[in-house]
Structure formats: C-alpha cells, structure tokens
Scaffold this active site. Structure first.
Site, PDB file in Angstrom:
ATOM      1  N   HIS A   1      -3.448  -5.654   1.217  1.00 18.03           N
ATOM      2  CA  HIS A   1      -2.732  -5.875   2.470  1.00 18.03           C
ATOM      3  C   HIS A   1      -2.674  -7.357   2.859  1.00 18.03           C
ATOM      4  CE1 HIS A   1      -2.240  -1.698   4.071  1.00 18.03           C
ATOM      5  NE2 HIS A   1      -3.185  -1.457   3.182  1.00 18.03           N
TER       6      HIS A   1
ATOM      7  N   GLU B   1      -0.778  -8.732   4.984  1.00 13.35           N
ATOM      8  CA  GLU B   1      -0.502  -8.883   6.416  1.00 13.35           C
ATOM      9  C   GLU B   1      -1.778  -8.940   7.245  1.00 13.35           C
ATOM     10  OE1 GLU B   1      -0.717  -4.396   5.992  1.00 13.35           O
ATOM     11  OE2 GLU B   1      -0.339  -6.161   4.770  1.00 13.35           O
TER      12      GLU B   1
ATOM     13  N   CYS C   1       0.839  -1.197   0.000  1.00 11.33           N
ATOM     14  CA  CYS C   1       0.000   0.000   0.000  1.00 11.33           C
ATOM     15  C   CYS C   1       0.882   1.258   0.000  1.00 11.33           C
ATOM     16  CB  CYS C   1      -0.964  -0.030   1.180  1.00 11.33           C
ATOM     17  SG  CYS C   1      -2.335   1.136   1.021  1.00 11.33           S
TER      18      CYS C   1
END
Length: 223
Positions: free
Chosen positions: A194, A196, A85
């Site tokens: 994302h 994660e 991002c």
C-alpha cells in the site's frame, strides 16, 4: 490533471488514495462503482479493501461493476491504471494483468512495513524511482500470494514486467517474490503493498510510497 479513485462496496483505502493523489500534485476525483462514467479523469486508481466482501474470490464481483467497463476501455487506450491490493486482485480478475492472487501460504492476515525493490522504473506508476531502488511501504493482506503458471512467470521476468519484488522474507508466498506486475504497455500496474499509506512523515514508515503517485503525474505531464 485529474486522477480518479473508484469506490466499491467494501473499499477501505479510497480516501487514503485520494489524499496521496493530492499530495502528488494532481486533483483526486471520486468515482462510483455503479456508474458508467470516469468523469474525464486522466488516470484511475482501484484502491484496497474488501470489494463485495471478497465473496467468490477477491475482486471477482468488482470486475463486473459498471465502472470497470470504462476502466478496461481506458486502459486499452493507454490510460494509466493502478490497482493496489484489492485493486490488484480486480485487475487480475479483469484480465488487465496476468496471474491471480490467492490466500497467503501461512493462512493468516499479514500487516507490516515491507521492503521492496523496484525492478521496473519505466512504467507510468514507477518512473519517479530509480531502477533497483529499495523502498518501504505498508503491506496488509490475507490473500496476497501472486501465482501464475511457469510460462507466464518466465514471460513476465523476460519482458521486465515484474514491477516490484519483496525483499527479505516472503510475506505471503508470492511466486518469485513478486509484489507487483505491469501489462505490456506499462500503463497498467498492480501491486499488493500500500504506497498510499507511506506518503507523509507523520504516518507510516515515511514517504517512499509517494513516488507511485508522482510517477503518474510525471507520465501524464509528458503526454
């Protein structure tokens, strides 16, 4: 094996990235934007957030942070570097990746679980996936539209450097539905979604994102 995660003023997802690294089997190392020191890490992650408040352009100020001198040098020598991002924006501003990220075409922030297709499973950050595999990870951005001139887009397509692509409705106006790209060597990857936030069944849409971090562990183990 150690993977560094840089914290810039305004980083939001650095701790999440560190957790993902730990779950993938590596040791996360916190790196500070103001230091000329990578602390001997084997790879680096530039996490999501709003570095320096997204003033000027997203990532434009972070690109000049002292730590980026070391990141750019490490990347040139083959060190795996992942930008997520805002990290993707920083990599583009640093010219480690081509193109730029601009405001979403609908001019609003988007936050949703996003299906992706893995177009290149040969990079240091995607080798744990299969070519053509579909994964779902969260997406949250206001300036996530990937743009480049036609010649650059054709080159990225022709050289297989589109890493992941959006499936379904384009969430932000990215040209050719591009959600992530890599450099020629395949060690530097930037993506807007994302991963994660998709590393545990307890939170998020599942564990589809863990493969990005496991890929780096595999790549480093093979060196």
């Amino acid at each position: 094996m150690k993977i560094g995660v840089v914290t810039f003023p305004g980083s939001l997802d650095d701790v999440d990235a560190q957790r993902a690294v730990r779950l993938a089997g590596a040791e996360p190392v916190a790196l500070w934007h103001g230091d000329h020191d990578l602390k001997g890490v084997d790879a680096v992650i530039l996490p999501g957030g709003f570095s320096y408040g997204d003033y000027l352009r997203c990532g434009a100020i972070a690109r000049f942070a002292p730590v980026m001198t070391e990141v750019i040098e490490g990347a040139s020598k083959g060190m795996p570097v992942l930008g997520i991002c805002n990290g993707f924006q920083i990599l583009c501003e640093s010219h480690l990746l081509p193109g730029a990220l601009i405001r979403n075409d609908h001019r609003t922030f988007v936050c949703r679980d996003q299906e992706l297709v893995v177009e290149n499973a040969g990079t240091a950050w995607t080798q744990a996936y299969e070519q053509g595999q579909h994964v779902t990870v969260p997406l949250k951005n206001g300036e996530g539209g990937f743009v480049a001139d036609a010649e650059t887009l054709d080159r990225l397509e022709g050289e297989g450097r589109v890493v992941v692509r959006y499936v379904g409705a384009n969430p932000n106006g990215s040209l050719r539905d591009i959600a992530g790209v890599t450099n020629e060597r395949g060690n530097v990857v930037g993506l807007m979604p994302h991963p994660e936030h998709a590393v545990e069944d307890l939170c998020g849409p599942g564990t589809d994102g863990l493969g990005f971090f496991a890929s780096a562990v595999q790549a480093l183990a093979a060196v």
